[in-house]
Design a protein around this motif. Structure first.
Motif, PDB file in Angstrom:
ATOM      1  N   ASN A  89       0.804  -1.225   0.000  1.00  0.00           N
ATOM      2  CA  ASN A  89       0.000   0.000   0.000  1.00  0.00           C
ATOM      3  C   ASN A  89       0.840   1.279   0.000  1.00  0.00           C
ATOM      4  O   ASN A  89       0.333   2.338   0.290  1.00  0.00           O
ATOM      5  CB  ASN A  89      -0.950   0.032   1.210  1.00  0.00           C
ATOM      6  N   LYS A  90       2.120   1.166  -0.287  1.00  0.00           N
ATOM      7  CA  LYS A  90       2.968   2.354  -0.301  1.00  0.00           C
ATOM      8  C   LYS A  90       3.447   2.661  -1.710  1.00  0.00           C
ATOM      9  O   LYS A  90       3.213   3.739  -2.221  1.00  0.00           O
ATOM     10  CB  LYS A  90       4.161   2.161   0.637  1.00  0.00           C
ATOM     11  N   THR A  91       4.112   1.707  -2.311  1.00  0.00           N
ATOM     12  CA  THR A  91       4.700   1.977  -3.623  1.00  0.00           C
ATOM     13  C   THR A  91       4.202   1.042  -4.713  1.00  0.00           C
ATOM     14  O   THR A  91       4.460   1.300  -5.883  1.00  0.00           O
ATOM     15  CB  THR A  91       6.237   1.865  -3.554  1.00  0.00           C
ATOM     16  N   LEU A  92       3.529  -0.016  -4.365  1.00  0.00           N
ATOM     17  CA  LEU A  92       3.060  -0.967  -5.367  1.00  0.00           C
ATOM     18  C   LEU A  92       1.574  -0.767  -5.614  1.00  0.00           C
ATOM     19  O   LEU A  92       0.777  -0.831  -4.681  1.00  0.00           O
ATOM     20  CB  LEU A  92       3.350  -2.403  -4.928  1.00  0.00           C
ATOM     21  N   PRO A  93       1.184  -0.552  -6.862  1.00  0.00           N
ATOM     22  CA  PRO A  93      -0.207  -0.186  -7.168  1.00  0.00           C
ATOM     23  C   PRO A  93      -1.161  -1.364  -7.351  1.00  0.00           C
ATOM     24  O   PRO A  93      -2.192  -1.215  -7.994  1.00  0.00           O
ATOM     25  CB  PRO A  93      -0.048   0.578  -8.485  1.00  0.00           C
ATOM     26  N   ALA A  94      -0.846  -2.513  -6.811  1.00  0.00           N
ATOM     27  CA  ALA A  94      -1.723  -3.678  -6.975  1.00  0.00           C
ATOM     28  C   ALA A  94      -1.847  -4.404  -5.642  1.00  0.00           C
ATOM     29  O   ALA A  94      -0.870  -4.521  -4.901  1.00  0.00           O
ATOM     30  CB  ALA A  94      -1.152  -4.630  -8.027  1.00  0.00           C
ATOM     31  N   PRO A  95      -3.044  -4.892  -5.309  1.00  0.00           N
ATOM     32  CA  PRO A  95      -3.201  -5.601  -4.039  1.00  0.00           C
ATOM     33  C   PRO A  95      -2.565  -6.990  -4.032  1.00  0.00           C
ATOM     34  O   PRO A  95      -2.210  -7.495  -2.987  1.00  0.00           O
ATOM     35  CB  PRO A  95      -4.714  -5.684  -3.851  1.00  0.00           C
ATOM     36  N   VAL A  97       0.609  -8.880  -5.618  1.00  0.00           N
ATOM     37  CA  VAL A  97       1.861  -8.682  -6.356  1.00  0.00           C
ATOM     38  C   VAL A  97       2.623 -10.000  -6.395  1.00  0.00           C
ATOM     39  O   VAL A  97       2.741 -10.694  -5.388  1.00  0.00           O
ATOM     40  CB  VAL A  97       2.716  -7.582  -5.693  1.00  0.00           C
ATOM     41  N   LEU A  98       3.136 -10.304  -7.583  1.00  0.00           N
ATOM     42  CA  LEU A  98       3.876 -11.542  -7.796  1.00  0.00           C
ATOM     43  C   LEU A  98       5.330 -11.248  -8.135  1.00  0.00           C
ATOM     44  O   LEU A  98       5.622 -10.327  -8.897  1.00  0.00           O
ATOM     45  CB  LEU A  98       3.271 -12.339  -8.960  1.00  0.00           C
ATOM     46  N   GLY A  99       6.198 -12.078  -7.591  1.00  0.00           N
ATOM     47  CA  GLY A  99       7.584 -12.060  -8.024  1.00  0.00           C
ATOM     48  C   GLY A  99       7.678 -12.689  -9.405  1.00  0.00           C
ATOM     49  O   GLY A  99       6.734 -13.320  -9.891  1.00  0.00           O
ATOM     50  N   PRO A 100       8.819 -12.532 -10.062  1.00  0.00           N
ATOM     51  CA  PRO A 100       8.934 -13.006 -11.444  1.00  0.00           C
ATOM     52  C   PRO A 100       8.769 -14.515 -11.616  1.00  0.00           C
ATOM     53  O   PRO A 100       8.179 -14.964 -12.596  1.00  0.00           O
ATOM     54  CB  PRO A 100      10.329 -12.545 -11.871  1.00  0.00           C
ATOM     55  N   THR A 113      -0.554  -7.585 -14.757  1.00  0.00           N
ATOM     56  CA  THR A 113      -0.080  -6.250 -15.090  1.00  0.00           C
ATOM     57  C   THR A 113       1.407  -6.211 -14.802  1.00  0.00           C
ATOM     58  O   THR A 113       1.848  -6.598 -13.710  1.00  0.00           O
ATOM     59  CB  THR A 113      -0.786  -5.186 -14.219  1.00  0.00           C
ATOM     60  N   ASP A 114       2.183  -5.750 -15.759  1.00  0.00           N
ATOM     61  CA  ASP A 114       3.627  -5.627 -15.578  1.00  0.00           C
ATOM     62  C   ASP A 114       3.893  -4.378 -14.739  1.00  0.00           C
ATOM     63  O   ASP A 114       3.598  -3.258 -15.171  1.00  0.00           O
ATOM     64  CB  ASP A 114       4.307  -5.535 -16.938  1.00  0.00           C
ATOM     65  N   LEU A 115       4.411  -4.546 -13.545  1.00  0.00           N
ATOM     66  CA  LEU A 115       4.720  -3.426 -12.649  1.00  0.00           C
ATOM     67  C   LEU A 115       6.143  -2.925 -12.843  1.00  0.00           C
ATOM     68  O   LEU A 115       6.557  -1.973 -12.181  1.00  0.00           O
ATOM     69  CB  LEU A 115       4.483  -3.825 -11.194  1.00  0.00           C
ATOM     70  N   GLY A 116       6.889  -3.597 -13.711  1.00  0.00           N
ATOM     71  CA  GLY A 116       8.247  -3.159 -14.030  1.00  0.00           C
ATOM     72  C   GLY A 116       9.252  -3.477 -12.939  1.00  0.00           C
ATOM     73  O   GLY A 116       8.966  -4.173 -11.964  1.00  0.00           O
ATOM     74  N   ASP A 117      10.444  -2.946 -13.129  1.00  0.00           N
ATOM     75  CA  ASP A 117      11.513  -3.111 -12.140  1.00  0.00           C
ATOM     76  C   ASP A 117      11.252  -2.168 -10.976  1.00  0.00           C
ATOM     77  O   ASP A 117      10.944  -0.992 -11.173  1.00  0.00           O
ATOM     78  CB  ASP A 117      12.874  -2.799 -12.759  1.00  0.00           C
ATOM     79  N   GLN A 118      11.385  -2.691  -9.769  1.00  0.00           N
ATOM     80  CA  GLN A 118      11.124  -1.916  -8.559  1.00  0.00           C
ATOM     81  C   GLN A 118      12.329  -1.994  -7.630  1.00  0.00           C
ATOM     82  O   GLN A 118      12.954  -3.046  -7.500  1.00  0.00           O
ATOM     83  CB  GLN A 118       9.902  -2.474  -7.817  1.00  0.00           C
ATOM     84  N   GLU A 119      12.629  -0.877  -7.007  1.00  0.00           N
ATOM     85  CA  GLU A 119      13.652  -0.868  -5.965  1.00  0.00           C
ATOM     86  C   GLU A 119      13.091  -1.585  -4.748  1.00  0.00           C
ATOM     87  O   GLU A 119      12.008  -1.249  -4.279  1.00  0.00           O
ATOM     88  CB  GLU A 119      14.028   0.569  -5.577  1.00  0.00           C
ATOM     89  N   GLY A 127      13.798  -5.740  -8.542  1.00  0.00           N
ATOM     90  CA  GLY A 127      12.939  -6.886  -8.784  1.00  0.00           C
ATOM     91  C   GLY A 127      11.887  -6.542  -9.822  1.00  0.00           C
ATOM     92  O   GLY A 127      11.255  -5.491  -9.733  1.00  0.00           O
ATOM     93  N   HIS A 128      11.720  -7.395 -10.791  1.00  0.00           N
ATOM     94  CA  HIS A 128      10.680  -7.189 -11.794  1.00  0.00           C
ATOM     95  C   HIS A 128       9.398  -7.826 -11.252  1.00  0.00           C
ATOM     96  O   HIS A 128       9.360  -9.035 -11.017  1.00  0.00           O
ATOM     97  CB  HIS A 128      11.064  -7.794 -13.141  1.00  0.00           C
ATOM     98  N   LEU A 129       8.372  -7.019 -11.061  1.00  0.00           N
ATOM     99  CA  LEU A 129       7.171  -7.477 -10.379  1.00  0.00           C
ATOM    100  C   LEU A 129       5.953  -7.402 -11.285  1.00  0.00           C
ATOM    101  O   LEU A 129       5.941  -6.661 -12.273  1.00  0.00           O
ATOM    102  CB  LEU A 129       6.935  -6.622  -9.125  1.00  0.00           C
ATOM    103  N   PHE A 130       4.938  -8.168 -10.908  1.00  0.00           N
ATOM    104  CA  PHE A 130       3.691  -8.239 -11.659  1.00  0.00           C
ATOM    105  C   PHE A 130       2.530  -8.171 -10.677  1.00  0.00           C
ATOM    106  O   PHE A 130       2.631  -8.644  -9.556  1.00  0.00           O
ATOM    107  CB  PHE A 130       3.626  -9.543 -12.467  1.00  0.00           C
ATOM    108  N   GLY A 131       1.420  -7.616 -11.120  1.00  0.00           N
ATOM    109  CA  GLY A 131       0.205  -7.596 -10.326  1.00  0.00           C
ATOM    110  C   GLY A 131      -0.855  -8.412 -11.033  1.00  0.00           C
ATOM    111  O   GLY A 131      -0.869  -8.515 -12.261  1.00  0.00           O
TER     112      GLY A 131
END
Length: 135
Positions: A89-95, A97-100, A113-119, A127-131
């Motif tokens: 609920n801070k930086t990731l826009p999906a409830p 979230v999946l690791g690659p 949804t591709d959330l891209g690379d995240q710090e 980490g490249h994350l997905f929602g």
């Protein structure tokens, strides 16, 4: 914060990964009804906000201390899951979230949804994350 671990006898499968992803989808969809029932019984509360972070990988079950209740799961995917949960609920826009690795198992079955690379705090690499897209 809750934590769940799905054990598999040999290696991960699409069915196991899908089950792990579908559980939070069902939980998330049930929240409005749970909230309605609680407020209908006189509880004054905001609608609950929940999120899930799913990772896949090898872990080790280890003793921490001398009692059996002192068991711990250790491994890179465990560390990743906990670091992702701190981003909830801070930086990731999906409830959800999946690791690659998890995403690679379910991408053919679930809309992602591709959330891209995240710090990710505590990690040197991004980490490249997905929602999971909820309908």
């Amino acid at each position: 914060m809750g934590f769940a671990f799905l054990e598999h006898p040999d290696r991960c499968s699409t069915n196991l990964a899908l089950a792990a992803c579908r559980a939070p989808i069902i939980q998330l969809r049930s929240l409005p009804e749970i909230h309605r029932r609680l407020t209908g019984q006189g509880f004054s509360m905001l609608s609950p906000v929940l999120d899930w972070r799913l990772t896949t990988g090898q872990v080790t079950l280890s003793h921490c201390g001398s009692r059996s209740v002192g068991m711990a799961l250790v491994g890179d995917c465990i560390n990743l899951a906990f670091h992702l949960s701190s981003m909830a609920n801070k930086t990731l826009p999906a409830p959800i979230v999946l690791g690659p690795k998890t995403a690679s198992w379910v991408v053919q079955e679930l809309p992602l949804t591709d959330l891209g690379d995240q710090e990710i705090r505590g990690r040197t690499d991004q980490g490249h994350l997905f929602g999971i897209q909820l309908t």
